[in-house]
Design an enzyme around this catalytic site. Structure first.
Site, PDB file in Angstrom:
ATOM      1  N   LYS A 221      16.398  -6.349 -25.128  1.00 20.96           N
ATOM      2  CA  LYS A 221      17.984  -5.918 -24.790  1.00 20.96           C
ATOM      3  C   LYS A 221      18.475  -5.365 -26.334  1.00 20.96           C
ATOM      4  O   LYS A 221      17.591  -5.488 -27.211  1.00 20.96           O
ATOM      5  CB  LYS A 221      18.443  -6.750 -24.099  1.00 20.96           C
ATOM      6  N   ARG A 255      10.709 -13.118 -17.809  1.00 27.42           N
ATOM      7  CA  ARG A 255      11.551 -12.266 -17.511  1.00 27.42           C
ATOM      8  C   ARG A 255      10.939 -10.774 -18.298  1.00 27.42           C
ATOM      9  O   ARG A 255      11.785 -10.936 -19.781  1.00 27.42           O
ATOM     10  CB  ARG A 255      12.509 -12.204 -16.883  1.00 27.42           C
TER      11      ARG A 255
END
Length: 273
Positions: A221, A255
């Site tokens: 991210k 995740r």
């Protein structure tokens, strides 16, 4: 600390890894990569062989620059993929990344095991009642507004306290409907600035007070690649470093796009526990 997935109790006292399978053309990192049956099955087999406990299927990107797709279009993307995977790997525990109750219901009825909702029910009033009816584990994430406007909603009185209060309300609402298996996701990158992401991460251990499993989704991210002044494709090392730190702060599920490296983090951390 366990969750019931299709009659199997999954013990989350030892952290697990959830592999990401985006069947979208426009996800920020892997959009469009998994567009054929062969490629999808190869990727699922790879993630399972590398040690993924769950595979999280996403049919709609949540990056701010993308528009929402309809329930019908999302169903067209994800239902065939659920069928394909379970036909070839019938024991796979599939998570469905959706904020639409109808998508949740149809995919769970088709054999998926978990619903992963970035809106914690805020974008579909039927979601919590649907989860209560289905009686499946439910991942509720913290986000404000919609993915399209969330980055305009980053003003908090006290970031961590506000996020914790959000979850306390959501947990109470879910429990009142009889939902048993809940997992919380602090929502890194959702309605939070770069600095706020790190503030939240630095206090991740406080989420243990909720007495629920915590999912951490930071894979490649912007909080990683922008800090390192690089691009998502070069953010694996940074992801691994923060995943290891997340585990030390009590994360129950990682995740990730890259299962092998995350599983290695878990195995090494288990040597200290």
């Amino acid at each position: 600390m366990t969750i019931n997935c299709k009659g199997n109790l999954i013990d989350l006292t030892k952290p697990k890894v959830m592999g990401i399978l985006n069947v979208t053309p426009d996800s920020f990192y892997d959009g469009g990569r998994f567009s054929s049956d062969t490629v999808i099955l190869n990727q699922v087999e790879k993630m399972l062989n590398e040690g993924a406990t769950f595979i999280d299927i996403g049919g709609q990107t949540t990056k701010p620059t993308a528009g929402l797709i309809s329930v019908e279009d999302e169903l067209k993307r994800v239902v065939p993929v659920v069928d394909l995977i379970l036909k070839n790997f019938p024991e796979t525990l599939l998570s469905i990344d959706t904020f639409y109750a109808k998508v949740a219901e149809e995919t769970i009825n088709g054999g998926a095991a978990i619903v992963n909702d970035v809106s914690a029910g805020n974008l579909d009033e039927n979601m919590l009642p649907t989860i209560a009816k289905l009686q499946v584990p439910y991942i509720m994430m913290h986000m404000r507004g919609t993915p399209q406007i969330m980055q305009q909603l980053t003003q908090y009185d006290d970031l961590v306290k506000d996020v914790m209060f959000y979850f306390s309300e959501k947990i109470n609402a879910a429990r009142s409907l009889g939902i048993n298996d809940l997992i919380v996701d602090p929502g890194f990158g959702f309605a939070k600035t770069l600095e706020q992401n790190f503030e939240l991460f630095s206090k991740l251990e406080l989420f243990q007070m909720l007495e629920l499993p915590v999912l951490v989704g930071i894979s490649r991210k912007s909080m990683i690649y922008k800090t390192l002044e690089t691009i998502p494709e070069n953010a694996l090392n940074g992801t691994t470093a923060l995943n290891a730190l997340a585990l030390s702060k009590g994360a129950s599920i990682l995740r990730v796009h890259d299962v092998k490296e995350a599983v290695e983090c878990v195995k090494l951390l288990n040597k200290f526990c």
